[in-house]
Design a protein around this motif. Structure first.
Motif, PDB file in Angstrom:
ATOM      1  N   THR A 152       0.832  -1.205   0.000  1.00 30.56           N
ATOM      2  CA  THR A 152       0.000   0.000   0.000  1.00 30.56           C
ATOM      3  C   THR A 152       0.864   1.251   0.000  1.00 30.56           C
ATOM      4  O   THR A 152       0.598   2.207  -0.748  1.00 30.56           O
ATOM      5  CB  THR A 152      -0.934   0.006   1.221  1.00 30.56           C
ATOM      6  OG1 THR A 152      -1.757  -1.156   1.180  1.00 30.56           O
ATOM      7  CG2 THR A 152      -1.807   1.243   1.233  1.00 30.56           C
ATOM      8  N   ALA A 153       1.911   1.263   0.834  1.00 35.84           N
ATOM      9  CA  ALA A 153       2.788   2.435   0.895  1.00 35.84           C
ATOM     10  C   ALA A 153       3.450   2.698  -0.457  1.00 35.84           C
ATOM     11  O   ALA A 153       3.503   3.845  -0.932  1.00 35.84           O
ATOM     12  CB  ALA A 153       3.849   2.231   1.976  1.00 35.84           C
ATOM     13  N   SER A 154       3.946   1.640  -1.094  1.00 35.87           N
ATOM     14  CA  SER A 154       4.591   1.804  -2.405  1.00 35.87           C
ATOM     15  C   SER A 154       3.584   2.252  -3.453  1.00 35.87           C
ATOM     16  O   SER A 154       3.890   3.094  -4.305  1.00 35.87           O
ATOM     17  CB  SER A 154       5.246   0.487  -2.833  1.00 35.87           C
ATOM     18  OG  SER A 154       6.276   0.117  -1.937  1.00 35.87           O
ATOM     19  N   ALA A 155       2.382   1.694  -3.390  1.00 37.09           N
ATOM     20  CA  ALA A 155       1.344   2.087  -4.349  1.00 37.09           C
ATOM     21  C   ALA A 155       0.956   3.544  -4.168  1.00 37.09           C
ATOM     22  O   ALA A 155       0.691   4.247  -5.145  1.00 37.09           O
ATOM     23  CB  ALA A 155       0.120   1.192  -4.186  1.00 37.09           C
ATOM     24  N   ILE A 156       0.939   4.015  -2.927  1.00 33.83           N
ATOM     25  CA  ILE A 156       0.546   5.400  -2.676  1.00 33.83           C
ATOM     26  C   ILE A 156       1.582   6.368  -3.240  1.00 33.83           C
ATOM     27  O   ILE A 156       1.242   7.321  -3.948  1.00 33.83           O
ATOM     28  CB  ILE A 156       0.314   5.636  -1.175  1.00 33.83           C
ATOM     29  CG1 ILE A 156      -1.010   4.980  -0.754  1.00 33.83           C
ATOM     30  CG2 ILE A 156       0.288   7.127  -0.846  1.00 33.83           C
ATOM     31  CD1 ILE A 156      -1.271   5.006   0.731  1.00 33.83           C
ATOM     32  N   LEU A 310      -5.735   1.293  -5.169  1.00 37.52           N
ATOM     33  CA  LEU A 310      -6.460   0.031  -5.033  1.00 37.52           C
ATOM     34  C   LEU A 310      -5.528  -1.169  -5.206  1.00 37.52           C
ATOM     35  O   LEU A 310      -5.666  -2.180  -4.504  1.00 37.52           O
ATOM     36  CB  LEU A 310      -7.586  -0.025  -6.071  1.00 37.52           C
ATOM     37  CG  LEU A 310      -8.503  -1.254  -6.016  1.00 37.52           C
ATOM     38  CD1 LEU A 310      -9.214  -1.337  -4.670  1.00 37.52           C
ATOM     39  CD2 LEU A 310      -9.519  -1.213  -7.161  1.00 37.52           C
ATOM     40  N   GLY A 311      -4.572  -1.057  -6.132  1.00 41.38           N
ATOM     41  CA  GLY A 311      -3.633  -2.159  -6.333  1.00 41.38           C
ATOM     42  C   GLY A 311      -2.853  -2.475  -5.071  1.00 41.38           C
ATOM     43  O   GLY A 311      -2.670  -3.642  -4.706  1.00 41.38           O
ATOM     44  N   GLY A 312      -2.381  -1.437  -4.369  1.00 44.06           N
ATOM     45  CA  GLY A 312      -1.661  -1.651  -3.119  1.00 44.06           C
ATOM     46  C   GLY A 312      -2.550  -2.243  -2.044  1.00 44.06           C
ATOM     47  O   GLY A 312      -2.139  -3.147  -1.300  1.00 44.06           O
ATOM     48  N   LEU A 313      -3.790  -1.752  -1.938  1.00 45.92           N
ATOM     49  CA  LEU A 313      -4.726  -2.273  -0.932  1.00 45.92           C
ATOM     50  C   LEU A 313      -5.071  -3.736  -1.197  1.00 45.92           C
ATOM     51  O   LEU A 313      -5.123  -4.550  -0.272  1.00 45.92           O
ATOM     52  CB  LEU A 313      -5.999  -1.425  -0.925  1.00 45.92           C
ATOM     53  CG  LEU A 313      -5.852   0.017  -0.424  1.00 45.92           C
ATOM     54  CD1 LEU A 313      -7.146   0.802  -0.642  1.00 45.92           C
ATOM     55  CD2 LEU A 313      -5.478   0.030   1.063  1.00 45.92           C
ATOM     56  N   ILE A 314      -5.295  -4.070  -2.462  1.00 46.55           N
ATOM     57  CA  ILE A 314      -5.592  -5.464  -2.808  1.00 46.55           C
ATOM     58  C   ILE A 314      -4.412  -6.364  -2.473  1.00 46.55           C
ATOM     59  O   ILE A 314      -4.561  -7.437  -1.882  1.00 46.55           O
ATOM     60  CB  ILE A 314      -5.954  -5.582  -4.301  1.00 46.55           C
ATOM     61  CG1 ILE A 314      -7.310  -4.932  -4.582  1.00 46.55           C
ATOM     62  CG2 ILE A 314      -5.969  -7.048  -4.741  1.00 46.55           C
ATOM     63  CD1 ILE A 314      -7.654  -4.841  -6.055  1.00 46.55           C
ATOM     64  N   SER A 315      -3.214  -5.916  -2.852  1.00 49.08           N
ATOM     65  CA  SER A 315      -2.021  -6.729  -2.622  1.00 49.08           C
ATOM     66  C   SER A 315      -1.788  -6.989  -1.133  1.00 49.08           C
ATOM     67  O   SER A 315      -1.603  -8.139  -0.707  1.00 49.08           O
ATOM     68  CB  SER A 315      -0.800  -6.031  -3.231  1.00 49.08           C
ATOM     69  OG  SER A 315       0.367  -6.802  -3.065  1.00 49.08           O
ATOM     70  N   ASP A 316      -1.826  -5.931  -0.327  1.00 51.37           N
ATOM     71  CA  ASP A 316      -1.621  -6.110   1.116  1.00 51.37           C
ATOM     72  C   ASP A 316      -2.782  -6.859   1.757  1.00 51.37           C
ATOM     73  O   ASP A 316      -2.596  -7.612   2.721  1.00 51.37           O
ATOM     74  CB  ASP A 316      -1.434  -4.753   1.797  1.00 51.37           C
ATOM     75  CG  ASP A 316      -0.064  -4.146   1.508  1.00 51.37           C
ATOM     76  OD1 ASP A 316       0.800  -4.869   0.979  1.00 51.37           O
ATOM     77  OD2 ASP A 316       0.132  -2.954   1.803  1.00 51.37           O
ATOM     78  N   GLY A 317      -4.001  -6.658   1.225  1.00 52.46           N
ATOM     79  CA  GLY A 317      -5.151  -7.396   1.738  1.00 52.46           C
ATOM     80  C   GLY A 317      -5.012  -8.890   1.499  1.00 52.46           C
ATOM     81  O   GLY A 317      -5.318  -9.701   2.385  1.00 52.46           O
ATOM     82  N   LEU A 368      -3.323   0.046 -11.356  1.00 57.43           N
ATOM     83  CA  LEU A 368      -3.536  -1.179 -10.587  1.00 57.43           C
ATOM     84  C   LEU A 368      -2.302  -2.073 -10.618  1.00 57.43           C
ATOM     85  O   LEU A 368      -1.944  -2.700  -9.615  1.00 57.43           O
ATOM     86  CB  LEU A 368      -4.745  -1.930 -11.161  1.00 57.43           C
ATOM     87  CG  LEU A 368      -5.297  -3.098 -10.359  1.00 57.43           C
ATOM     88  CD1 LEU A 368      -6.002  -2.597  -9.101  1.00 57.43           C
ATOM     89  CD2 LEU A 368      -6.266  -3.922 -11.210  1.00 57.43           C
ATOM     90  N   GLY A 369      -1.635  -2.102 -11.772  1.00 58.87           N
ATOM     91  CA  GLY A 369      -0.497  -3.007 -11.929  1.00 58.87           C
ATOM     92  C   GLY A 369       0.847  -2.410 -11.575  1.00 58.87           C
ATOM     93  O   GLY A 369       1.880  -3.082 -11.703  1.00 58.87           O
ATOM     94  N   ALA A 370       0.877  -1.175 -11.116  1.00 61.51           N
ATOM     95  CA  ALA A 370       2.158  -0.501 -10.861  1.00 61.51           C
ATOM     96  C   ALA A 370       2.672  -0.804  -9.456  1.00 61.51           C
ATOM     97  O   ALA A 370       2.795   0.083  -8.615  1.00 61.51           O
ATOM     98  CB  ALA A 370       2.007   0.999 -11.067  1.00 61.51           C
ATOM     99  N   LEU A 371       2.982  -2.063  -9.208  1.00 55.27           N
ATOM    100  CA  LEU A 371       3.468  -2.490  -7.885  1.00 55.27           C
ATOM    101  C   LEU A 371       4.943  -2.863  -7.905  1.00 55.27           C
ATOM    102  O   LEU A 371       5.438  -3.513  -6.988  1.00 55.27           O
ATOM    103  CB  LEU A 371       2.653  -3.687  -7.382  1.00 55.27           C
ATOM    104  CG  LEU A 371       1.268  -3.360  -6.802  1.00 55.27           C
ATOM    105  CD1 LEU A 371       0.530  -4.652  -6.460  1.00 55.27           C
ATOM    106  CD2 LEU A 371       1.379  -2.496  -5.558  1.00 55.27           C
TER     107      LEU A 371
END
Length: 452
Positions: A152-156, A310-317, A368-371
Motif C-alpha cells: 500500500t505504501a509503495s502504491a501510494i 487500489l492495487g496496493g490495498l488489494i495486494s496487502d489485503g 492497478l499493476g504498478a506495484l
C-alpha cells in the motif's frame, strides 16, 4: 504500576510517524512527475513556435530518459553511501533549478536549432538530477514500513504520478493558455525549490525521527522494516565503496529479478506514453485545444490514481488473508496490465468522449499493476537496496528513451497514433508474460558478499 506501563505503551503505539513520511514521499513524487510532464503540456505550443516535427520532439522528450538511466547506478550508490534524506534533498533542488531554467528557452526562439539544443540539455540535466528519487522512495518505504503495509505504501507514492496529472495538467494547461509556455517551467521550478526546503525539515530515518515512539519502531522492525538502513554505525563499510561489478552481476544473474526488471521496462513504456505523447495525442489526433487537453488528461489520471491505491490495498489485503507474497503482488499486476491493453480500442472509435473513457480504463489498469516498487522493497538485498532499486529503475526508465522516439517515428511514418497505441499495449502484454512465466516466487534475494 503495570496498568500505567501498559497504558503508556498503548498510547505509544498510536504514533503513526511513518504515514507522515509517506505523505512527504507522495508530495515530492507529485512534484517529480509534474516536472517530467511540463514539456508534454507546453510541447504543442513550444513545438509550433520552434517549428519542431514529431521525430525531433520525440528526441527532445527522450532527453530526460537518457540521463535518468545513465545516472541510476551512481544515484543508487550515493543513496547507500550518504543516506536517503540528504541525497534526495539535493536531487529535488537541482531538478527544480533545471526546470526553472527551461523557461529561459523563450529567449532563444530566434534560433530554433539553438533553442532545441538548450532544451535537450536542460531536460537531460533534469533527468540526471531526478535519478535518485525513486530508489530513495523504495529505500525509505523499506526502512519505515513492515512487509504487510509495504504494498500500500509503495502504491501510494507511486500513484502520485497520476495525482500529478490530475492536479497539474489542468493547471499547466491554464498557465500555458493564459501566460505562455515559459511560465509553466518557471512556476514548477519555484515550487520544487520550496519543497526541497520542506523536505529537510520533515523527513528523518526511523532511528533519528524526533517524535517517533519506541512502540512504532518495534512494530515496523518486527514486520520486516529495515530501520537501521541509513545508520552509519550499522552499515557495512564494503557497501560504502563504489558499486562493485560482482554485486550487479549477482542481481542480473537472478531469474526472478530479471523478470521484474524486464517487466518494469514494459510497464514504464505505458508511463512514458502518458507522460509525453498523450496530451499531444489529444491535441493533434483528437482535435482538442491545449487548454481542454490539460483538463481532459486529468480524467484518465484520476482513474490511474484510484487504480494505483487500489492495487496496493488489494495486494496487502491478500497478504493479510494468508496468500503468499507471490500471489499478493502478481495478481494486481497481471490484471492491471491486461486492462491497459484496452487502449487499442481507441483506434476504432471516433467519439472523443469514448476515447477518454477507454483511456481512463487503460490508465486505471496501469495504476492497478504498478506495484514494481513494492516488489523491489520485498526482494532487494538489504545491504545494497539503493543500488538494487537503481538497477530496477535503470531497466524501467530505458523506456523513457525508447518510447518517445519509437512513437515519434511511428507517428511520422503512419501519419497517426494507431500504431503507437498498438506498440504501447503490446508492452503491457509482455509485462504480463514476465510476471506469469519468468519471475517465479517473489522473495528477498540474499547477496553473496564475496567473489569477483
Amino acid at each position: 504500576m503495570n496498568t500505567t506501563t501498559a497504558g503508556a505503551a498503548a498510547g505509544a503505539t498510536r504514533t503513526r510517524k511513518r504515514f507522515a513520511i509517506l505523505a512527504m514521499l507522495f508530495v515530492v513524487t507529485t512534484i517529480n512527475y509534474a516536472d517530467r510532464a511540463t514539456l508534454s503540456i507546453a510541447g504543442p505550443a513550444l513545438s509550433k513556435e520552434l517549428g519542431i516535427d514529431a521525430v525531433t520532439m520525440g528526441y527532445v522528450f527522450s532527453a530526460f530518459g537518457w540521463s535518468y538511466v545513465i545516472a541510476q547506478l551512481p544515484g543508487g550508490w550515493l543513496l547507500d553511501r550518504f543516506g536517503s534524506k540528504a541525497v534526495y534533498a539535493a536531487s529535488i533542488l537541482l531538478w527544480s533549478i533545471f526546470t526553472l531554467l527551461q523557461g529561459g528557452i523563450s529567449f532563444l526562439t530566434a534560433s530554433a536549432g539553438t533553442a532545441v539544443v538548450a532544451l535537450f540539455a536542460l531536460r537531460f540535466l533534469v533527468g540526471a538530477a531526478e535519478a535518485p528519487s525513486f530508489p530513495a522512495n523504495g529505500r525509505i518505504v523499506a526502512a519505515w514500513f513492515p512487509a504487510a503495509e509495504r504494498g500500500t505504501a509503495s502504491a501510494i507514492f507511486n500513484s502520485a504520478q497520476y495525482f500529478a496529472t490530475v492536479l497539474f495538467a489542468p493547471l499547466m494547461g491554464w498557465i500555458t493558455h493564459g501566460y505562455g509556455w515559459p511560465a509553466v517551467f518557471v512556476v514548477m521550478g519555484l515550487l520544487g525549490i520550496a519543497v526541497s526546503a520542506i523536505w529537510l525539515k520533515t523527513v528523518f530515518t526511523p532511528k533519528t525521527h524526533p517524535s517517533v515512539s519506541q512502540a512504532e519502531l518495534d512494530h515496523i522492525a518486527a514486520g520486516g522494516a529495515l530501520v537501521n538502513m541509513d545508520n552509519a554505525n550499522t552499515q557495512s563499510r564494503s557497501f560504502g565503496e563504489p558499486p562493485k561489478l560482482h554485486y550487479i552481476k549477482q542481481l542480473l544473474g537472478n531469474r526472478m529479478l530479471m523478470g521484474v526488471y524486464v517487466g518494469q521496462y514494459c510497464i514504464t513504456t505505458l508511463t512514458y506514453f502518458f507522460l509525453t505523447w498523450f496530451p499531444v495525442y489529444l491535441v493533434k489526433e483528437r482535435g482538442m485545444s491545449i487548454l481542454n487537453a490539460g483538463f481532459v488528461a486529468a480524467l484518465p489520471a484520476i482513474c490511474g490514481f484510484a487504480g494505483g491505491v487500489l492495487g496496493g490495498l488489494i495486494s496487502d489485503g491478500l497478504l493479510r488473508r494468508g496468500w503468499s507474497l507471490t500471489v499478493a503482488r502478481k495478481t494486481p499486476i497481471v490484471i492491471g496490465m491486461l486492462l491497459s491493453t484496452s487502449m487499442i480500442v481507441c483506434n476504432y472509435v471516433d467519439s472523443a468522449a469514448v476515447v477518454v473513457a477507454i483511456m481512463s480504463l487503460a490508465f486505471f489498469g496501469k495504476g492497478l499493476g504498478a506495484l514494481g516498487w513494492a516488489v523491489v522493497s520485498d526482494t532487494s538485498p538489504k545491504e545494497i537496496s539503493g543500488l538494487s532499486g537503481a538497477l530496477f529503475n535503470t531497466f524501467g526508465n530505458t523506456a523513457g528513451i525508447t518510447t518517445p522516439i519509437v512513437i515519434g517515428y511511428l507517428i511520422k511514418g503512419t501519419g497517426s497514433f494507431s500504431a503507437a497505441l498498438v506498440f504501447v499495449a503490446a508492452n503491457a502484454l509482455i509485462a504480463v508474460g514476465c510476471y506469469l512465466f519468468v519471475v517465479g516466487e517473489i522473495k528477498r534475494f540474499e547477496l553473496r558478499k564475496t567473489g569477483a
